[in-house]
Enzyme design. Structure first.
Site, short mmCIF file in Angstrom:
data_model
loop_
_atom_site.label_atom_id
_atom_site.label_comp_id
_atom_site.label_asym_id
_atom_site.label_seq_id
_atom_site.Cartn_x
_atom_site.Cartn_y
_atom_site.Cartn_z
N ILE A 147 58.53 37.86 66.87
CA ILE A 147 57.62 37.79 67.89
C ILE A 147 56.59 36.87 67.43
O ILE A 147 56.18 35.89 68.21
CB ILE A 147 57.03 39.15 68.01
CG1 ILE A 147 58.10 39.99 68.77
CG2 ILE A 147 55.81 39.16 69.09
CD1 ILE A 147 57.55 41.18 69.07
N CYS A 380 41.33 30.80 34.04
CA CYS A 380 40.40 31.45 34.99
C CYS A 380 39.99 32.87 34.35
O CYS A 380 39.38 32.92 33.38
CB CYS A 380 40.94 31.37 36.28
SG CYS A 380 39.56 31.49 37.53
N GLY A 382 41.60 34.32 32.48
CA GLY A 382 42.21 34.36 31.07
C GLY A 382 41.40 33.88 30.26
O GLY A 382 41.36 34.19 29.14
N MET A 383 40.60 32.95 30.53
CA MET A 383 39.08 32.21 29.90
C MET A 383 38.11 33.63 29.87
O MET A 383 37.58 33.57 28.89
CB MET A 383 38.85 31.25 30.61
CG MET A 383 37.25 30.68 29.78
SD MET A 383 36.69 29.20 30.53
CE MET A 383 35.35 29.90 30.99
N GLN A 384 37.97 34.04 31.01
CA GLN A 384 36.82 35.08 31.08
C GLN A 384 37.20 36.32 29.92
O GLN A 384 36.38 36.68 29.27
CB GLN A 384 36.87 35.54 32.29
CG GLN A 384 36.26 34.26 33.30
CD GLN A 384 36.42 34.86 34.85
OE1 GLN A 384 36.55 35.90 35.34
NE2 GLN A 384 35.97 33.91 35.80
N GLU A 404 33.49 43.85 36.07
CA GLU A 404 32.72 44.52 37.33
C GLU A 404 31.47 45.24 36.87
O GLU A 404 30.81 45.76 37.71
CB GLU A 404 33.91 45.60 37.99
CG GLU A 404 34.99 44.95 38.38
CD GLU A 404 34.95 44.07 39.64
OE1 GLU A 404 34.67 44.58 40.67
OE2 GLU A 404 35.22 42.95 39.70
N HIS A 506 42.33 26.02 37.23
CA HIS A 506 43.82 26.48 37.28
C HIS A 506 44.58 24.97 37.34
O HIS A 506 44.98 24.40 38.35
CB HIS A 506 44.27 26.80 38.71
CG HIS A 506 43.59 28.47 38.91
ND1 HIS A 506 44.16 29.45 38.49
CD2 HIS A 506 42.28 28.60 39.43
CE1 HIS A 506 43.44 30.62 38.58
NE2 HIS A 506 42.18 30.15 39.26
N GLU A 508 47.55 24.72 36.58
CA GLU A 508 48.97 24.98 36.97
C GLU A 508 49.16 24.39 38.44
O GLU A 508 50.36 23.80 38.55
CB GLU A 508 49.40 26.38 36.93
CG GLU A 508 48.89 27.31 37.97
CD GLU A 508 47.20 27.80 37.61
OE1 GLU A 508 46.47 27.26 36.73
OE2 GLU A 508 46.91 28.92 38.17
N1 GLN Z 1 38.38 37.30 39.26
C1 GLN Z 1 37.51 36.34 38.42
C2 GLN Z 1 36.60 35.47 39.27
O1 GLN Z 1 36.40 35.65 40.38
C3 GLN Z 1 39.09 35.17 38.11
C4 GLN Z 1 39.34 34.61 39.29
C5 GLN Z 1 40.75 33.95 39.05
O2 GLN Z 1 41.28 34.22 37.95
N2 GLN Z 1 41.06 33.12 39.69
O3 GLN Z 1 36.01 34.45 38.49
#
Ligand code: GLN
Length: 535
Positions: A147, A380, A382-384, A404, A506, A508
């Protein structure tokens, strides 16, 4: 006059319409045509930004910051053109634009309707993409008969009247299933889906049959007869071990020649696929295998990290080695000893992600990589997590946040951009799209990229808290790249580790089969070295 090819799909979804569209794109581009490609997505979301990767797979980010469907990633990897948010058109975007215009009095008192207002808006968006191009390929998401797809099909039907039927080609991709009990390929679903298309006034010019087995001439004749196309306009797209073979498979059947003939364009020049073919040759002569753990939280959906998988594959081919990706559920690393899962792998990659779930598992992966000197690439999030791990276990900041916890931790090492707090972890205020990054001389990153200034795509709303730079650098985690315009930390490298690197962006999204991303290439080279040392 720009020509338009519309790719629709029938019978079932996930038929590879996107790959068919992208393959046609590269074949035409390599013949010298200026090509663009647009994806029409019938869902009501304005963009893919807030759709769960479980449902939708990866969100592909364009350089201008649009959060789009993963098919746009295929388009970029195949056609190798930097496409923009304009190349993605959703029902949500179309309706937003029409409603906004209505609210500002743009329709002069008319009753605003699906036909013509929505359909015109769709057409305008398709035509805009074609302004400086020879051919636009437009893929209509979903399956004929849905639809929500109807306004799009109606729009492309009407377009023939607006710009001339001779400037349009309708290509329908269907499934020709194999029924094991009778040992036969069946054409009936194709007949039905072509009927469904015709019912709304579209007669396909070309039919591409996705099937497990070759679709022989008799079947093509049958499909041709029932669907009113010439048998030489029925093509087969058999399952293949690599999507990158599809352009060659279609070209062998003269698919691109037929498209050009039908559009009245010159087909005398053959596509020059030499770089693509040499990529495939390398793919066919890989030697050995390495294993990379991909520590994520959407690992059940095989498309959730699509561009990361592709970039790893490209980098493997550049290194002459097959990359086996081992999906690891981050939460599993929270339950037991990470050693049990990670001791077998040659390298660890932690990709992007949103929300709290799995973060502690990813931190555990970073710890394991740091302590055991396993090559680690953090993208991203992964770095944090690598930064939080370093803060907790090397700097002894026991309260270092877990993303958080901002409000509880007075000075988190990773904090929200520009003072935003604990708002929904996706959406409009993210830092999106390409930003420049200046690389520090003498770092691993600057030698990998071989340049001082790079540009990479972003999608995040958290970042490194710059008040910690000195403390980190003194302890061996150095800032290797900074955004020259905003001062954000973009890359961190662990100096006391053979290969541990995190990037806020990113990479990738910009890896191509014929132009693998240098960070991934170097990461795989490090993984290969590690696997040789181990064995
Ligand atoms: N959640 C994290 C941030 O907002 C990482 C985001 C991400 O990996 N694209 O910065």
């Amino acid at each position: 006059m720009t020509k338009y090819v519309f790719v629709t799909g029938g019978v079932v979804s996930s038929l590879g319409k996107g790959i068919t569209a992208a393959s046609l794109g590269i074949l035409l581009k390599k013949r010298g045509y200026k090509v663009s490609i647009i994806k029409m997505d019938p869902y009501i979301n304005v963009d893919a930004g807030a759709i769960s990767p479980f449902q939708h797979g990866e969100v592909f980010v364009t350089w201008d910051g649009a959060e789009t469907d993963l098919d746009l990633g295929h388009y970029e990897r195949f056609i190798d053109e930097a496409i923009t948010g304009e190349n993605s058109c959703t029902t949500g975007k179309v309706y937003s634009a029409v409603i906004q215009r209505e609210r500002s009095g743009g329709y002069n008192g008319a009753t605003v309707q699906v036909i013509p207002h929505i359909t015109n808006e769709i057409q305008d968006r398709i035509l805009r993409v074609g302004e400086d191009k020879d051919v636009v390929i437009a893929e209509i998401g979903g399956t004929v008969g849905d639809i929500e797809g109807l306004p799009f099909l109606e729009a492309i039907r009407q377009l023939a009247g607006r710009i001339g039927r001779e400037n349009i080609l309708y290509c329908h991709v269907t499934l020709v299933p194999y029924i094991a009990a009778s040992g036969e390929l069946k054409t009936k679903p194709t007949q039905h889906s072509v009927n469904e298309l015709r019912r709304i006034g579209i007669q396909p010019d070309i039919i591409v049959c996705r099937s497990q087995y070759p679709v022989g001439i008799e079947l093509r004749e049958k499909i041709g007869l029932f669907c009113s196309v010439m048998p030489d306009c029925v093509f087969e797209a058999m399952d293949s071990d690599s999507i990158y073979r599809i352009p060659g498979i279609l070209h062998k059947q003269e698919f691109d020649t037929m498209v050009l003939r039908k559009l009245g364009l010159d087909y005398s020049v053959q596509p020059d696929m030499s770089d693509w073919n040499s990529f495939l040759e390398k793919y066919d002569s890989l030697n050995g295998e390495i294993t990379v753990a991909l520590v994520g939280k959407y690992t059940e959906n095989k498309d959730a990290y699509l561009s990361v998988n592709e970039a790893l594959g490209h980098a493997g081919i550049a290194n002459g080695v097959k990359v086996k990706i081992m999906p690891v559920e981050a939460e599993d690393l929270e339950k037991g000893d990470p050693q049990d899962i990670l001791s077998k792998v040659d390298a660890i990659l932690v990709p992007g992600g949103f929300g709290q779930r799995g973060v502690e598992g990813k931190i555990a992966a970073a710890k394991y990589a740091r302590e055991n000197k396993i090559p680690y690439l953090g993208l991203c999030l992964g770095m944090q997590v690598a930064i939080i791990e370093f803060a907790r276990n090397v700097l002894g900041l026991s309260k270092a946040n877990s993303l958080e916890m901002d409000e509880m931790t007075p000075h988190p090492v990773i904090h929200y951009i520009g003072g935003q707090k604990n708002i929904c972890d996706t959406g409009g205020t993210s830092r999106l799209g390409a930003f420049p990054c200046e690389l520090k001389k003498g770092t691993r990153s600057s030698s990998i990229y071989g340049s001082e200034m790079i540009s990479e795509r972003h999608r995040h709303r958290l970042e490194f808290n710059n008040q910690y730079i000195e403390l980190f650098e003194k302890a061996g985690m150095i800032v290797a790249g900074v955004c020259p315009t905003g001062g954000q930390v973009e890359i961190m490298e662990n100096r006391d580790h053979p290969w541990m690197l995190g990037v806020q962006f990113h990479p990738e999204f910009s890896s191509r089969p014929v132009r693998p991303h240098p960070l991934f290439v170097d990461f795989i080279a490090a993984a290969l070295k590690n696997s040789r040392v181990k064995n």
